[in-house]
Scaffold this motif. Structure first.
Motif, PDB file in Angstrom:
ATOM      1  N   ALA A  39       0.825  -1.216   0.000  1.00  0.00           N
ATOM      2  CA  ALA A  39       0.000   0.000   0.000  1.00  0.00           C
ATOM      3  C   ALA A  39       0.854   1.260   0.000  1.00  0.00           C
ATOM      4  CB  ALA A  39      -0.911  -0.006   1.219  1.00  0.00           C
ATOM      5  N   SER A  40       2.177   1.101  -0.148  1.00  0.00           N
ATOM      6  CA  SER A  40       3.088   2.248  -0.085  1.00  0.00           C
ATOM      7  C   SER A  40       3.525   2.686  -1.474  1.00  0.00           C
ATOM      8  CB  SER A  40       4.333   1.896   0.728  1.00  0.00           C
ATOM      9  OG  SER A  40       3.989   1.555   2.035  1.00  0.00           O
ATOM     10  N   PRO A  41       3.393   3.976  -1.779  1.00  0.00           N
ATOM     11  CA  PRO A  41       3.843   4.458  -3.083  1.00  0.00           C
ATOM     12  C   PRO A  41       5.359   4.603  -3.124  1.00  0.00           C
ATOM     13  CG  PRO A  41       3.011   6.284  -1.795  1.00  0.00           C
ATOM     14  CD  PRO A  41       2.783   5.040  -0.981  1.00  0.00           C
ATOM     15  N   ARG A  42       5.905   4.365  -4.295  1.00  0.00           N
ATOM     16  CA  ARG A  42       7.327   4.579  -4.548  1.00  0.00           C
ATOM     17  C   ARG A  42       7.433   5.488  -5.755  1.00  0.00           C
ATOM     18  NH1 ARG A  42       7.155   1.992  -0.385  1.00  0.00           N
ATOM     19  NH2 ARG A  42       8.575   0.367   0.248  1.00  0.00           N
ATOM     20  N   VAL A  43       8.351   6.438  -5.691  1.00  0.00           N
ATOM     21  CA  VAL A  43       8.609   7.342  -6.815  1.00  0.00           C
ATOM     22  C   VAL A  43      10.091   7.217  -7.152  1.00  0.00           C
ATOM     23  CG1 VAL A  43       8.533   9.726  -7.635  1.00  0.00           C
ATOM     24  CG2 VAL A  43       6.755   8.896  -6.080  1.00  0.00           C
ATOM     25  N   PHE A  44      10.386   7.077  -8.445  1.00  0.00           N
ATOM     26  CA  PHE A  44      11.751   6.783  -8.881  1.00  0.00           C
ATOM     27  C   PHE A  44      11.963   7.280 -10.304  1.00  0.00           C
ATOM     28  CE2 PHE A  44       8.804   3.276  -9.191  1.00  0.00           C
ATOM     29  CZ  PHE A  44       8.882   2.887 -10.514  1.00  0.00           C
ATOM     30  N   GLN A  45      13.228   7.280 -10.735  1.00  0.00           N
ATOM     31  CA  GLN A  45      13.498   7.712 -12.107  1.00  0.00           C
ATOM     32  C   GLN A  45      12.762   6.794 -13.063  1.00  0.00           C
ATOM     33  OE1 GLN A  45      17.884   6.664 -11.754  1.00  0.00           O
ATOM     34  NE2 GLN A  45      17.624   6.493 -13.967  1.00  0.00           N
ATOM     35  N   LEU A  76      13.188  -1.164  -4.798  1.00  0.00           N
ATOM     36  CA  LEU A  76      12.519   0.126  -4.618  1.00  0.00           C
ATOM     37  C   LEU A  76      12.640   0.662  -3.191  1.00  0.00           C
ATOM     38  CD1 LEU A  76       9.416  -0.367  -6.913  1.00  0.00           C
ATOM     39  CD2 LEU A  76      11.453   1.024  -7.324  1.00  0.00           C
ATOM     40  N   GLU A  77      13.425  -0.016  -2.347  1.00  0.00           N
ATOM     41  CA  GLU A  77      13.772   0.518  -1.029  1.00  0.00           C
ATOM     42  C   GLU A  77      15.140   1.185  -1.072  1.00  0.00           C
ATOM     43  OE1 GLU A  77      12.289   0.609   2.048  1.00  0.00           O
ATOM     44  OE2 GLU A  77      10.447  -0.198   1.226  1.00  0.00           O
ATOM     45  N   SER A  78      16.071   0.575  -1.807  1.00  0.00           N
ATOM     46  CA  SER A  78      17.457   1.057  -1.827  1.00  0.00           C
ATOM     47  C   SER A  78      17.908   1.595  -3.175  1.00  0.00           C
ATOM     48  CB  SER A  78      18.396  -0.082  -1.426  1.00  0.00           C
ATOM     49  OG  SER A  78      18.394  -1.101  -2.432  1.00  0.00           O
ATOM     50  N   GLY A  79      17.239   1.188  -4.258  1.00  0.00           N
ATOM     51  CA  GLY A  79      17.660   1.564  -5.605  1.00  0.00           C
ATOM     52  C   GLY A  79      18.693   0.617  -6.195  1.00  0.00           C
ATOM     53  N   LYS A  80      19.194  -0.328  -5.398  1.00  0.00           N
ATOM     54  CA  LYS A  80      20.252  -1.246  -5.848  1.00  0.00           C
ATOM     55  C   LYS A  80      19.743  -2.176  -6.950  1.00  0.00           C
ATOM     56  CE  LYS A  80      23.282   0.070  -2.775  1.00  0.00           C
ATOM     57  NZ  LYS A  80      24.310   0.964  -3.198  1.00  0.00           N
ATOM     58  N   VAL A  81      20.654  -2.491  -7.875  1.00  0.00           N
ATOM     59  CA  VAL A  81      20.341  -3.392  -8.984  1.00  0.00           C
ATOM     60  C   VAL A  81      20.583  -4.827  -8.539  1.00  0.00           C
ATOM     61  CG1 VAL A  81      22.662  -3.321 -10.015  1.00  0.00           C
ATOM     62  CG2 VAL A  81      20.667  -3.724 -11.477  1.00  0.00           C
ATOM     63  N   SER A  82      19.884  -5.765  -9.187  1.00  0.00           N
ATOM     64  CA  SER A  82      20.034  -7.182  -8.865  1.00  0.00           C
ATOM     65  C   SER A  82      21.448  -7.668  -9.197  1.00  0.00           C
ATOM     66  CB  SER A  82      18.984  -8.006  -9.620  1.00  0.00           C
ATOM     67  OG  SER A  82      19.011  -7.731 -11.005  1.00  0.00           O
ATOM     68  N   ALA A  83      21.823  -8.777  -8.579  1.00  0.00           N
ATOM     69  CA  ALA A  83      23.168  -9.345  -8.732  1.00  0.00           C
ATOM     70  C   ALA A  83      23.492  -9.599 -10.199  1.00  0.00           C
ATOM     71  CB  ALA A  83      23.270 -10.647  -7.938  1.00  0.00           C
ATOM     72  N   GLY A  84      24.739  -9.375 -10.537  1.00  0.00           N
ATOM     73  CA  GLY A  84      25.216  -9.646 -11.892  1.00  0.00           C
ATOM     74  C   GLY A  84      25.200  -8.453 -12.828  1.00  0.00           C
ATOM     75  N   TRP A  85      24.627  -7.352 -12.401  1.00  0.00           N
ATOM     76  CA  TRP A  85      24.541  -6.163 -13.251  1.00  0.00           C
ATOM     77  C   TRP A  85      25.477  -5.090 -12.716  1.00  0.00           C
ATOM     78  CZ3 TRP A  85      22.057  -6.355 -17.748  1.00  0.00           C
ATOM     79  CH2 TRP A  85      21.125  -7.375 -17.921  1.00  0.00           C
ATOM     80  N   ASP A  88      24.372   1.857 -12.613  1.00  0.00           N
ATOM     81  CA  ASP A  88      24.085   2.792 -11.533  1.00  0.00           C
ATOM     82  C   ASP A  88      22.813   2.379 -10.801  1.00  0.00           C
ATOM     83  OD1 ASP A  88      26.280   4.359 -12.221  1.00  0.00           O
ATOM     84  OD2 ASP A  88      25.095   5.742 -13.438  1.00  0.00           O
ATOM     85  N   ASP A  89      22.730   2.796  -9.545  1.00  0.00           N
ATOM     86  CA  ASP A  89      21.509   2.578  -8.780  1.00  0.00           C
ATOM     87  C   ASP A  89      20.365   3.380  -9.387  1.00  0.00           C
ATOM     88  OD1 ASP A  89      22.969   1.038  -7.021  1.00  0.00           O
ATOM     89  OD2 ASP A  89      23.109   2.601  -5.496  1.00  0.00           O
ATOM     90  N   LEU A  90      19.167   2.928  -9.162  1.00  0.00           N
ATOM     91  CA  LEU A  90      17.957   3.642  -9.563  1.00  0.00           C
ATOM     92  C   LEU A  90      17.758   4.792  -8.579  1.00  0.00           C
ATOM     93  CD1 LEU A  90      15.561   3.321 -11.614  1.00  0.00           C
ATOM     94  CD2 LEU A  90      14.322   2.258  -9.723  1.00  0.00           C
ATOM     95  N   ARG A  91      17.501   5.976  -9.079  1.00  0.00           N
ATOM     96  CA  ARG A  91      17.247   7.112  -8.197  1.00  0.00           C
ATOM     97  C   ARG A  91      15.840   7.008  -7.613  1.00  0.00           C
ATOM     98  NH1 ARG A  91      20.486   9.552 -12.314  1.00  0.00           N
ATOM     99  NH2 ARG A  91      22.211  10.714 -11.402  1.00  0.00           N
ATOM    100  N   LEU A  92      15.758   7.136  -6.295  1.00  0.00           N
ATOM    101  CA  LEU A  92      14.492   7.068  -5.568  1.00  0.00           C
ATOM    102  C   LEU A  92      14.217   8.417  -4.925  1.00  0.00           C
ATOM    103  CD1 LEU A  92      15.138   3.724  -3.646  1.00  0.00           C
ATOM    104  CD2 LEU A  92      14.065   4.008  -5.884  1.00  0.00           C
TER     105      LEU A  92
END
Length: 124
Positions: A39-45, A76-85, A88-92
């Motif tokens: 139920a929590s909104p996330r806003v990101f690039q 969508l909590e940290s912006g970190k990309v999944s392993a192996g990639w 850059d992090d996703l801007r939140l």
């Protein structure tokens, strides 16, 4: 607004956010992605940091958005990309809900824009 004070602006109505999908919105001159995690909104690039694919076509899985082009997932909590990639992090951006509206801190968008800082060339 002062650089240290939030400037929350409306981005989307909570009722218009589909489960498991990303919508895009323009705020403070920038295009952002908006999604619900529970139920929590996330806003990101709105564009993938890897090759600028639109995350509007991505899927929300748990607390991550998956890029539709190369399938990397961004937390969508940290912006970190999944392993192996190696991207850059996703801007939140800080978001909240007020009177049914998802609002984003537009001052945070101005400080760290989704498309990165513009570079000025001094050719003098």
């Amino acid at each position: 607004m002062s650089d240290d004070l939030p400037d929350y602006q409306n981005v989307a109505l909570m009722r218009d956010l589909p489960e498991g999908r990303v919508v895009t919105a323009r705020v403070a001159g920038h295009l952002v992605g908006v999604a619900l995690v529970g139920a929590s909104p996330r806003v990101f690039q709105s564009l993938c940091p890897h090759d600028k694919a639109s995350l509007k076509d991505g899927r929300i899985e748990g607390c991550a958005v998956q890029c539709p082009r190369h399938f990397a997932r961004f937390d969508l909590e940290s912006g970190k990309v999944s392993a192996g990639w190696r991207v850059d992090d996703l801007r939140l951006y800080p978001a909240r809900v007020q009177e049914g509206w998802v609002q984003v801190d537009a001052e945070a968008l101005r400080r760290d824009p989704p498309e990165g800082q513009k570079k000025l060339w001094d050719l003098s």
